[in-house]
Design a protein around this motif. Structure first.
Motif, PDB file in Angstrom:
ATOM      1  N   THR A  35      33.309  -9.731  51.840  1.00 27.77           N
ATOM      2  CA  THR A  35      33.868 -11.233  51.624  1.00 27.77           C
ATOM      3  C   THR A  35      34.928 -11.257  52.300  1.00 27.77           C
ATOM      4  N   SER A  69      30.404  -3.479  43.595  1.00 28.15           N
ATOM      5  CA  SER A  69      31.272  -4.770  43.572  1.00 28.15           C
ATOM      6  C   SER A  69      32.539  -4.614  44.786  1.00 28.15           C
ATOM      7  N   LEU A 128      30.891  -5.599  47.973  1.00 28.75           N
ATOM      8  CA  LEU A 128      30.785  -6.871  48.369  1.00 28.75           C
ATOM      9  C   LEU A 128      32.174  -7.510  48.486  1.00 28.75           C
ATOM     10  N   LEU A 129      32.935  -7.003  47.800  1.00 24.21           N
ATOM     11  CA  LEU A 129      34.381  -7.818  47.765  1.00 24.21           C
ATOM     12  C   LEU A 129      35.022  -7.568  49.388  1.00 24.21           C
ATOM     13  N   ALA A 187      32.345 -11.606  43.663  1.00 26.61           N
ATOM     14  CA  ALA A 187      32.967 -10.367  44.044  1.00 26.61           C
ATOM     15  C   ALA A 187      34.420  -9.967  43.589  1.00 26.61           C
ATOM     16  N   TYR A 197      34.669  -6.856  40.835  1.00 24.03           N
ATOM     17  CA  TYR A 197      35.534  -5.580  40.924  1.00 24.03           C
ATOM     18  C   TYR A 197      36.922  -5.625  40.306  1.00 24.03           C
TER      19      TYR A 197
END
Length: 376
Positions: free
Chosen positions: A80, A73, A76-77, A117, A121
């Motif tokens: 982004t 996570s 992914l964050l 995301a 997270y």
């Protein structure tokens, strides 16, 4: 090999996914297909294809252990974040806002990926910090920094999505036992940021002024109160709902689709109200109500661990809030926002992101504790 065997065993031991969430999503998707075909038949095939991709994503993520997703996570964050910066620098402008990136001719909105995301997270952080969740420096500050960084990056071009995410994460924090005083502080900071973002965007400020009916910002003009100005869309949406009456004008008989901008997306709820009347509106809201009930009181409540509880709370809140705000805009309860109606509006990235969120929610439901144990 042992890791693969462990993963396979986890998959085979998972139970049945929450069928009511599945039926709610399929029901909304069917209504969306009918509504999109009424607004413009040329988009129907594309819409059905995208709904198919979203449903397939939901099916795929329903069998992927949400704990495994949690490990990725943060990556992914951060990814982004990069996309949100790129879209600000070189994104495509549509509808007066720069929200889209185009790669090989395919457009997508990074904010749709960011909302997934962020929820994942933040759920990870809240689960990790339960032993000292009341601590400002060890628990609240890390959560608040990630939240505000995401909200600001999204809010630069999409304030409504940023506010929905803020509310969803705040609810997650409340469920995780974060101090109410700290959450109130977050609300004050968010209010200051919202005013600052409105002050830098005459278009967004004009929408707020048109909604409240009074001058609030010095950088807008009196034209916002013009009947053909910012209030035009909201007025046409209310006319559509009023013309629907109790039973509606009938499928494909909408008149307001010729006056509403983006009738297949931003104002599809108004088209549903016009064609299917009050009963159609009740069905749509009832499906979101069913989704909310199952997401909170069945899936989140029976989640096997705090991580699943926080994830289910956040994912359910994001999807339902998007639906309620979209409906509220059509009814004149909120300023015009441009938020899509989940699984109903014509869209690409938003449909896919919603499919992923539903899939994760279903995976949590497949690993839920027995109801008697969850309520004890």
């Amino acid at each position: 090999m042992s890791t693969f065997t462990t993963r396979l065993r986890v998959l085979t031991q998972q139970g049945e996914a929450n069928r009511y969430v599945i039926w709610a999503v399929l029901g909304l998707s069917a209504i969306g297909a009918l509504a999109v075909s009424s607004t413009t038949e040329a988009l129907l095939n594309n819409h059905l294809l995208r709904v198919g991709v979203a449903v397939s994503a939901a099916a795929l993520f329903s069998v992927i252990d949400y704990r495994w997703l949690a490990r990725w996570s943060k990556v992914l964050l951060v990814g982004t974040f990069v996309l949100l910066v790129v879209v600000k620098l070189m994104g495509a402008q549509e509808g007066g806002a720069t929200r889209w990136l185009r790669v090989a001719g395919v457009g997508f909105q990074p904010s749709d990926l960011a909302k997934v995301a962020l929820v994942l997270y933040i759920a990870v952080l809240l689960a990790r910090k339960q032993a000292y969740i009341q601590s400002f420096t060890r628990a609240f500050l890390p959560v608040g920094l990630w939240l505000m960084a995401t909200v600001v990056l999204i809010g630069l071009e999409d304030l409504s999505t940023a506010l929905v995410l803020l509310v969803a994460v705040t609810l997650m924090c409340f469920v995780a036992r974060v101090s109410v005083l700290q959450l109130m502080g977050t609300g004050l900071v968010a209010l200051v940021l919202a005013v600052a973002l409105l002050s830098t965007s005459p278009q967004r400020a004009a929408r707020v002024e048109s909604f409240v009916g009074m001058k609030l910002f010095p950088h807008t003009t009196e034209a916002v109160f013009d009947e053909q100005g910012e209030g035009y869309q909201a007025r046409q949406a209310r006319i559509a709902l009023a013309m629907g009456g109790l039973f509606g004008r009938g499928m494909g008989q909408s008149v307001q689709r010729d006056f509403l901008p983006e009738p297949s997306n931003d104002f599809i709820f108004a088209i549903i109200g016009e064609e299917y009347g009050f009963l159609g509106v009740v069905v749509v809201l009832g499906l979101f109500g069913l989704f909310l009930f199952q997401g909170f009181l069945r899936i989140a409540r029976a989640a096997p661990d705090p991580l699943g509880l926080f994830m289910a709370t956040g994912l359910t809140t994001v999807i339902v809030l998007f639906g309620l705000v979209h409906a509220g805009v059509s009814a004149g309860l909120f300023p015009v926002t441009g938020l899509a109606l989940p699984f109903v509006s014509y869209g690409g990235t938003s449909l896919l992101a919603n499919g992923v969120m539903v899939g994760i929610l279903l995976n949590i439901s497949r690993q839920a504790r027995p109801l008697a144990e969850a309520t004890s």
